[in-house]
Scaffold this active site. Structure first.
Site, PDB file in Angstrom:
ATOM      1  N   CYS A   2       0.855  -1.174   0.000  1.00 32.61           N
ATOM      2  CA  CYS A   2       0.000   0.000   0.000  1.00 32.61           C
ATOM      3  C   CYS A   2       0.899   1.234   0.000  1.00 32.61           C
ATOM      4  CB  CYS A   2      -0.940   0.092   1.186  1.00 32.61           C
ATOM      5  SG  CYS A   2      -2.104  -1.246   1.302  1.00 32.61           S
ATOM      6  N   ARG A  27       3.863  -0.334  -4.866  1.00 36.10           N
ATOM      7  CA  ARG A  27       3.599  -0.894  -3.541  1.00 36.10           C
ATOM      8  C   ARG A  27       2.268  -1.632  -3.470  1.00 36.10           C
ATOM      9  NH1 ARG A  27       6.856   1.449   0.360  1.00 36.10           N
ATOM     10  NH2 ARG A  27       5.397   0.765   1.949  1.00 36.10           N
ATOM     11  N   TRP A  73      -2.831  -2.633  -1.719  1.00 38.12           N
ATOM     12  CA  TRP A  73      -2.547  -4.066  -1.916  1.00 38.12           C
ATOM     13  C   TRP A  73      -3.418  -4.767  -0.884  1.00 38.12           C
ATOM     14  CZ3 TRP A  73      -0.685  -8.302   0.806  1.00 38.12           C
ATOM     15  CH2 TRP A  73      -0.268  -9.389   0.022  1.00 38.12           C
ATOM     16  N   ASN A  99      -1.694   1.930   5.878  1.00 39.12           N
ATOM     17  CA  ASN A  99      -0.827   0.892   5.322  1.00 39.12           C
ATOM     18  C   ASN A  99      -0.432  -0.006   6.489  1.00 39.12           C
ATOM     19  OD1 ASN A  99       1.208  -0.627   4.140  1.00 39.12           O
ATOM     20  ND2 ASN A  99       2.710   1.024   4.222  1.00 39.12           N
ATOM     21  N   GLY A 100      -0.748  -1.292   6.398  1.00 38.49           N
ATOM     22  CA  GLY A 100      -0.414  -2.211   7.491  1.00 38.49           C
ATOM     23  C   GLY A 100      -1.604  -3.106   7.806  1.00 38.49           C
ATOM     24  N   GLU A 484      16.617 -18.124  -8.311  1.00 42.51           N
ATOM     25  CA  GLU A 484      16.245 -16.746  -8.653  1.00 42.51           C
ATOM     26  C   GLU A 484      15.659 -16.671 -10.074  1.00 42.51           C
ATOM     27  OE1 GLU A 484      15.661 -14.146  -7.164  1.00 42.51           O
ATOM     28  OE2 GLU A 484      15.847 -12.535  -8.612  1.00 42.51           O
ATOM     29  N   LYS A 488      11.912 -15.304 -10.916  1.00 40.71           N
ATOM     30  CA  LYS A 488      11.662 -14.207 -11.863  1.00 40.71           C
ATOM     31  C   LYS A 488      10.625 -14.633 -12.888  1.00 40.71           C
ATOM     32  CE  LYS A 488      12.836 -11.406 -10.267  1.00 40.71           C
ATOM     33  NZ  LYS A 488      13.582 -11.319  -9.053  1.00 40.71           N
ATOM     34  N   GLU A 491       7.074 -14.788 -11.397  1.00 39.44           N
ATOM     35  CA  GLU A 491       6.516 -13.468 -11.095  1.00 39.44           C
ATOM     36  C   GLU A 491       6.069 -12.724 -12.336  1.00 39.44           C
ATOM     37  OE1 GLU A 491       8.807 -11.317  -7.600  1.00 39.44           O
ATOM     38  OE2 GLU A 491      10.183 -12.075  -9.091  1.00 39.44           O
ATOM     39  N   HIS A 507      16.310 -37.037  -7.757  1.00 34.40           N
ATOM     40  CA  HIS A 507      15.575 -37.543  -6.601  1.00 34.40           C
ATOM     41  C   HIS A 507      14.088 -37.199  -6.678  1.00 34.40           C
ATOM     42  CE1 HIS A 507      19.281 -38.818  -4.736  1.00 34.40           C
ATOM     43  NE2 HIS A 507      19.794 -37.635  -5.031  1.00 34.40           N
ATOM     44  N   LYS A 606       5.711  -4.346  -4.170  1.00 38.01           N
ATOM     45  CA  LYS A 606       7.156  -4.224  -4.049  1.00 38.01           C
ATOM     46  C   LYS A 606       7.643  -4.355  -2.613  1.00 38.01           C
ATOM     47  CE  LYS A 606      11.168  -3.170  -5.792  1.00 38.01           C
ATOM     48  NZ  LYS A 606      11.770  -4.276  -6.527  1.00 38.01           N
TER      49      LYS A 606
HETATM   50  C1  F6R Z   1      11.160 -10.804  -6.092  1.00 41.01           C
HETATM   51  C2  F6R Z   1      11.071  -9.828  -5.049  1.00 41.01           C
HETATM   52  C3  F6R Z   1      10.697 -10.287  -3.692  1.00 41.01           C
HETATM   53  C4  F6R Z   1      11.540  -9.538  -2.649  1.00 41.01           C
HETATM   54  C5  F6R Z   1      11.068  -9.890  -1.234  1.00 41.01           C
HETATM   55  C6  F6R Z   1      11.933  -9.227  -0.175  1.00 41.01           C
HETATM   56  O1  F6R Z   1      11.442 -10.231  -7.322  1.00 41.01           O
HETATM   57  O2  F6R Z   1      11.262  -8.663  -5.272  1.00 41.01           O
HETATM   58  O3  F6R Z   1      10.833 -11.659  -3.558  1.00 41.01           O
HETATM   59  O4  F6R Z   1      12.875  -9.882  -2.820  1.00 41.01           O
HETATM   60  O5  F6R Z   1       9.739  -9.482  -1.070  1.00 41.01           O
HETATM   61  O6  F6R Z   1      11.899  -7.840  -0.296  1.00 41.01           O
HETATM   62  P1  F6R Z   1      13.034  -6.936   0.306  1.00 41.01           P
HETATM   63  O7  F6R Z   1      14.305  -7.252  -0.372  1.00 41.01           O
HETATM   64  O8  F6R Z   1      12.567  -5.533   0.046  1.00 41.01           O
HETATM   65  O9  F6R Z   1      13.108  -7.243   1.770  1.00 41.01           O
END
Ligand code: F6R
Length: 611
Positions: A2, A27, A73, A99-100, A484, A488, A491, A507, A606
């Site tokens: 948010c 956000r 969000w 927000n929260g 990773e 990606k 997502e 396995h 984010k």
């Molecule tokens: C993936 C991504 C998330 C963040 C995770 C932690 O692309 O961005 O998996 O890595 O939410 O966020 P931070 O690094 O801000 O603590």
């Protein structure tokens, strides 16, 4: 999670708030809304992205010099107009953004319902607002007093901002656990979840701390604690330029941020690495060197992509520093009963510095006597402030929801720390130390060369975009990169993908392999090369399609794989910084080929400030 924006001052509030909401949309983007106060309080909200709110407000009289805005969000209640913020009090005189999460909201809601309050949304926010309204009416007190009383009963995390028809020049804000920045202009104030909506107006900001309440008027900012004592605001100068948060000619923030990596890595090394002198300068490490090099154990705490950086750091620290390392998902660590001892060093890795799980996990470890070292991107963020020491990643604002440049910057900073500690400890020989410093020095240019694979990766994206599943495999330093790469792809393209240690495949996951399954091997030249060649053969024998990220000149894998992407040669510790780049590009181009919103993938946000 948010985004909140608010303004009070001589400017038109709506354009300031709208622009701010667009900057904070990363956000959360389920719905958005604004409340503006001119002659009477008006609240407008809309399901969907901020642009939809903007369209719905075309032609309306939005004149006001004070207002609040929110992009959501969803946590409590589906994304819809009714659940969008701001929420209004029963008498319509107050509006609030939040927000929260208010954890005890159902108990408060029951109490309010018994008193006859009705609710138009499913949100915890409306409950908190009506709780504040109820306190104000019963105690005949000011809104500020009512907020203070209410917050003493609230369990959870919040930033709230209230606007009040009876006090048309005043905003009231409070924070616990979610971020709030106040920008100080000339006769005006700006409030936001991060500095991006503020920087074009002022560089002077105050980061509000937990349990603080702010009373904000055009010419006045009063900070108090919940005990009603005044606190002197600590003004910080923002070190950020507007260009850093704009697309700069790229179609998407994600692509811009992928292509920024030669520069962000360079920035991350600048002033720290001097390969010619053979030195690494990192005050946060140097000032605590005895504690770090003599640590019983290093525990790395993070989530998501940052957790993958932590996993790679485990391999590097154990190899170079010979200190045992554990890598923990913050969300698991905080709820177990973990054993943390005073000799332990915690490294918290976070791009945003606001991830709720990571924040609470390190608070818990700190209470148990551990030293907290933050590896954080956002300057002044909560994790940065709670850490005993740290090193910023200096990747600049990352707006694309999927992390790219922040990840490679995390890898670089964690490698620098490991090298510095190993050198101070004497666990690395001088020749290898100097070799790695020279290799690190060359990494930005090698990243630039790796980015030249973009066109080739784009073609591969077209070829594989309709696959239903992907498998990503790697060994050793490249195993976290396989994880990773898979994250990606999930997502950005919504294709199911799994990352696995290449040898672990036999396995279980090998049962998935047939001619329809693309298997991405992260197989740059390292000590495991022969082993991974055998793993590729195992996949080919079962007719799997192999896409391999290899070191330039690797004829062995090139002869076996269906498709190959070559990256420059680098030491095996640093090669992951290169091998991840084609995987970021693959996710991006498959997302584009499927016509998806790569900067704002569905259901994501984010900065995950709820648990
Ligand atoms: C993936 C991504 C998330 C963040 C995770 C932690 O692309 O961005 O998996 O890595 O939410 O966020 P931070 O690094 O801000 O603590």
């Amino acid at each position: 999670m948010c985004g909140i924006v608010a303004y009070v001052g001589p400017k038109e509030a709506y354009p300031v708030i709208l622009k701010g909401l667009k900057r904070l949309e990363y956000r959360g983007y389920d719905s958005s809304g604004v409340a503006l106060l001119n002659s009477g309080l008006k609240v407008y909200k809309k399901k969907g992205k901020v642009a939809e709110l903007e369209d719905s407000l075309m032609g309306k009289d939005l004149h006001a010099n004070i207002g609040i805005g929110h992009t959501r969000w969803a946590t409590h209640g589906e994304p819809c107009d009714r659940n969008a913020h701001p929420h209004s009090s029963s008498n319509g005189k107050l509006a609030m953004i939040h927000n929260g999460i208010i954890e005890n909201y159902s108990q408060l809601k029951n109490e309010l319902m018994k008193k006859g309050y009705q609710f138009t949304s499913d949100t915890d926010t409306e409950v908190l607002l009506k709780f504040i309204e109820d306190i104000q009416q019963n105690n005949h007190c000011t809104l500020e007093e009512a907020v203070r009383i209410a917050l003493k009963r609230v369990v959870g995390a919040y930033v709230i901002v209230l606007i009040d028809e009876d006090n048309p020049d005043t905003l009231i804000a409070a924070r616990k656990g979610s971020p709030l920045v106040i920008g100080i202009g000339k006769g005006e104030h700006f409030l936001a979840s991060d500095a991006s909506p503020i920087i074009e107006y002022t560089k002077e900001v105050v980061y509000v701390n937990d349990y603080e309440l702010a009373i904000i008027r055009p010419d006045e900012l009063i900070l108090k604690n919940l005990g009603n004592e005044k606190i002197t605001p600590f003004i910080t100068k923002l070190d950020m330029e507007l260009a850093a948060i704009e697309k700069g000619g790229y179609d998407h923030f994600m692509l811009k941020e992928i292509f920024e990596q030669p520069d962000t890595i360079f920035d991350c090394l600048r002033g720290r690495l001097d390969a010619s002198l053979g030195t690494i300068t990192m005050a946060g490490v140097q000032n605590n060197i005895d504690q770090i090099k003599n640590a019983n154990r290093i525990i790395i705490i993070a989530c998501g992509t940052s957790w993958h950086a932590g996993l790679l750091a485990e391999y590097i620290f154990e190899e170079l520093c010979r200190i045992p390392v554990e890598v923990e998902y913050a969300s698991e660590f905080r709820y177990r009963n973990p054993i943390v001892r005073p000799g332990d060093v915690i490294i918290a890795v976070s791009q945003s510095g606001e991830t709720a799980d990571t924040l609470v996990a390190i608070e818990k470890a700190k209470e148990q006597g551990a030293m907290i070292f933050g590896v954080v991107n956002v300057v002044g963020s909560s994790i940065a402030r709670i850490s005993n020491a740290g090193a910023y990643t200096h990747a600049g604002p990352e707006i694309g929801v999927a992390s790219t440049k922040a990840f490679t910057a995390q890898l670089v900073v964690l490698t620098l720390i490991a090298l510095k500690v190993a050198h101070e400890k004497g666990s690395i020989d001088q020749k290898r130390f100097i070799h790695l410093l020279n290799e690190l020095h060359d990494i930005p240019e090698k990243v630039r060369t790796t980015l030249q694979t973009a066109e080739q990766v784009k073609t591969l994206a077209e070829k594989y975009k309709d696959a239903k599943d992907f498998l990503y495999l790697g060994r050793g330093y490249n195993f976290p990169i396989a994880l990773e790469g898979a994250l990606k792809l999930k997502e950005i393209s919504y294709i199911h993908a799994e990352g696995y240690p290449a040898a672990e495949m036999k396995h279980g996951p090998i049962a998935l392999v047939d001619e329809t399954l693309p298997v991405v091997f992260v197989a740059t030249k390292d000590s495991y090369h022969e082993k991974i060649v055998s793993n590729i053969q195992e996949i080919k024998a079962r007719k799997g399609k192999v896409i391999a990220v290899v070191t330039e000149g690797d004829d062995t894998i090139t002869a076996m794989a269906d498709d190959v992407i070559a990256v420059p040669e680098a030491d095996e510790i640093l090669a992951p910084i290169l091998s991840v780049i084609p995987l970021q590009l693959l996710a991006y181009y498959i997302g584009i080929a499927k016509d998806l919103d790569v900067d704002k993938p569905r259901n994501l946000a984010k900065s995950v400030t709820v648990e």
